[in-house]
Design an enzyme around this catalytic site. Structure first.
Site, PDB file in Angstrom:
ATOM      1  CE  LYS A 270      -1.684   2.450   1.624  1.00 19.47           C
ATOM      2  NZ  LYS A 270      -2.593   3.304   0.811  1.00 19.47           N
ATOM      3  CG  ASP A 275       0.298   3.069  -4.292  1.00 12.42           C
ATOM      4  OD1 ASP A 275       0.428   2.152  -5.128  1.00 12.42           O
ATOM      5  OD2 ASP A 275      -0.805   3.558  -3.972  1.00 12.42           O
ATOM      6  CE  LYS A 282      -0.911   5.699  -6.363  1.00 13.27           C
ATOM      7  NZ  LYS A 282      -2.309   6.071  -6.080  1.00 13.27           N
ATOM      8  CG  ASP A 293       0.141   5.008  -0.140  1.00 10.43           C
ATOM      9  OD1 ASP A 293      -0.764   5.598   0.483  1.00 10.43           O
ATOM     10  OD2 ASP A 293      -0.070   4.039  -0.886  1.00 10.43           O
ATOM     11  CG  ASP A 352      -3.600   3.220  -7.293  1.00  6.71           C
ATOM     12  OD1 ASP A 352      -2.663   3.049  -6.490  1.00  6.71           O
ATOM     13  OD2 ASP A 352      -4.032   4.343  -7.616  1.00  6.71           O
ATOM     14  CD  GLU A 354      -1.878   0.532  -2.624  1.00  4.47           C
ATOM     15  OE1 GLU A 354      -1.615   1.293  -1.681  1.00  4.47           O
ATOM     16  OE2 GLU A 354      -2.522   0.900  -3.633  1.00  4.47           O
ATOM     17  NE  ARG A 356      -9.353  -0.413  -0.939  1.00  2.00           N
ATOM     18  CZ  ARG A 356     -10.242   0.440  -1.456  1.00  2.00           C
ATOM     19  NH1 ARG A 356     -11.466   0.038  -1.746  1.00  2.00           N
ATOM     20  NH2 ARG A 356      -9.907   1.702  -1.673  1.00  2.00           N
TER      21      ARG A 356
END
Length: 503
Positions: A270, A275, A282, A293, A352, A354, A356
């Protein structure tokens, strides 16, 4: 920094410093006893006066010890002899490296590799010493205008092994340790790079550079948004809609197997280079750490570098799923329904969640490689941090032998993981009234339901998922990327290649 191994007695060492261990309570290690005998009891007399107890990490630097050729002797506390384990051994090595570097010992002969560590051989002790040394001396100062450097930094370390027949094992340990340490450094450097520099394009440039550095063994292809659209990777594309930076998927192929058609091991990382959470924004506090991230992609990059450096006899594909999740007028929304590359539909309940959505399309994409197995690495859920803290990587898998292999590699490498269940009973939490599934399953078992989501896209191959949300970086004063789980995955590949260092 240079590393080498040798086999010799301490009284013959002519070096800036000799490093030997002392156990609690004030007990000399066998090598320290030899030096004490040479010096007519000089060292034991100091211990009797209470200069060093032997607790883990205590140090005493001696100058011009009688009858000893080396300029200095560093005594390092190793705790109780019978309790010296992997964790304490690495602590002792770390303290040793820091002390030598801070006190101007530019080269040293280290006898700590002769200590007995429960269940560990010479190869392990030397390799861990190399990796720990490189980790200890790591700094990220590329973007500082004033760089602080030690006046007389440690330049050379010689590890002593008990017998000459162990020299080959020690040399192999150094080779492996340096390659793994370089992979860890590469992952940490990528993770620590700020998001205004490290975006998906930067990841792609690093992937291309890897192919240039290892031409003939490594090739890199970069897939942009137009090609993703043609492939139907709509979930991946949706995540990056709010960003001005293009989403790019970098596919690194390493072919080291004598049979070029051998099925590859596929590693997916990933790579959310920042993010913000998207429309489901967030909280502002700590948001700067969301540059981390992309540490899954960074670790895959580091592992690919290690494999190429050691010319492992394996075929490996590493995918860096580069993307940025930002709010904006074009950003995807809660309530959107996305059609994934697999044809399954997903209702977005939280933008958030995201990672996956990016990974599900990549996990479908890699089917084309007909992989022997797939491992994805992702800073996926805060729930995994709550479950396992910052010490253990979360592991979930649809194949028990693969899970066991990874757990074994984690223990060997000292890069520990813990298996969480992946039961069908969790799947119903992902039910949606409007699509095949929702992208979140509520608070209960959040790390597991995230993996359950991914499992719906991995039914055609053996697959494992590593949730590194708690282990990829440190916060606070020691803030920075850790490079995990490069060590674990490197050990996994070494085991697969039959190069595990067992004697």
């Amino acid at each position: 920094m240079e590393f080498s191994v040798k086999s010799g007695s301490p009284e013959k060492q002519r070096s800036a410093c000799i490093v030997v261990g002392v156990f609690e309570p004030r007990r000399l290690s066998p090598i320290a006893e030899q030096l004490d005998k040479i010096s007519d009891g000089y060292i034991s007399a100091l211990l009797r006066r209470g200069e060093l107890e032997g607790k883990v990490g205590q140090t005493l630097l001696l100058h011009h010890v009688p009858n000893v050729l080396s300029e200095r002797i560093l005594l390092i506390g190793c705790g109780k002899e019978r309790e010296l384990d992997e964790r304490q051994y690495k602590q002792v090595v770390q303290k040793t490296i820091n002390t030598l570097n801070d006190t101007g010992s530019m080269e040293a002969v280290c006898f700590l590799t002769e200590l007995h560590v429960k269940g560990r051989n010479t190869y392990w002790k030397v390799r861990q010493a190399v990796e720990t040394a490189k980790e200890t001396l790591y700094t990220f100062d590329q973007l500082k205008s004033n760089k602080v450097e030690a006046r007389r930094p440690l330049r050379k370390m010689v590890f002593n092994v008990p017998t000459r027949r162990e020299l080959t094992s020690g040399e192999r340990a150094i080779q492996h340790g340096l390659a793994i340490a370089a992979g860890i450094k590469a992952a940490k450097d990528l993770g620590n790079m700020p998001p205004n520099i490290c975006n998906a394009g930067y990841l792609a440039s690093q992937a291309r550079q890897l192919a240039d550095n290892y031409a003939g063994a490594v090739t890199t292809r970069v897939i942009g948004e137009q090609q993703m659209k043609e492939l139907g990777m709509n979930a991946y594309l949706a995540v990056g809609q709010g960003s001005q930076n293009e989403s790019l998927m970098s596919v690194i192929e390493y072919k080291g197997n004598p049979n070029p058609d051998a099925r590859p091991i596929v590693l997916v990382g990933k790579g959310l280079t920042f993010d913000a959470g998207g429309i489901s924004l967030k909280p502002g506090e700590g948001m700067d750490e969301m540059k981390y991230d992309m540490c899954g992609a960074a670790s895959v990059y580091g592992v690919m570098r290690m494999a190429a450096e050691l010319r492992l006899p394996l075929n490996i594909v590493g995918v860096l799923a580069g993307c940025e999740n930002m709010p904006g007028g074009r950003a995807y929304r809660p309530g959107d329904i996305l059609t994934t590359m697999s044809g399954q539909t997903v209702e977005v309940l939280n933008t958030d969640a995201e990672g996956r959505l990016v990974l599900c399309d990549v996990l479908t994409y890699v089917e084309r490689f007909e992989p022997e197995l797939v491992v994805d690495v992702a800073t996926l859920t805060g729930a995994c941090v709550i479950a396992l803290g910052h010490h253990l990587t979360g592991l979930m898998a649809n194949h028990n032998p693969l899970a066991s292999e990874l757990l074994n590699a984690a223990e060997q490498a000292g890069d520990r993981a813990w298996r969480l269940p992946l039961g069908e009973e969790f799947q119903e939490q992902l039910d949606s009234n409007f699509a095949d599934m929702a992208n979140i399953g509520g608070r209960p078992g959040g790390a597991i339901t995230a993996a359950c989501f991914l499992a719906r896209f991995t039914r055609k191959y053996n697959w494992a998922h590593l949730d590194i949300a708690g282990t990829a970086w440190r916060s606070g004063k020691a803030k920075g990327a850790t490079g995990r789980p490069v060590a674990m995955l490197s050990q996994f590949l070494l085991n697969r290649a039959g190069l595990n260092g067992e004697e």
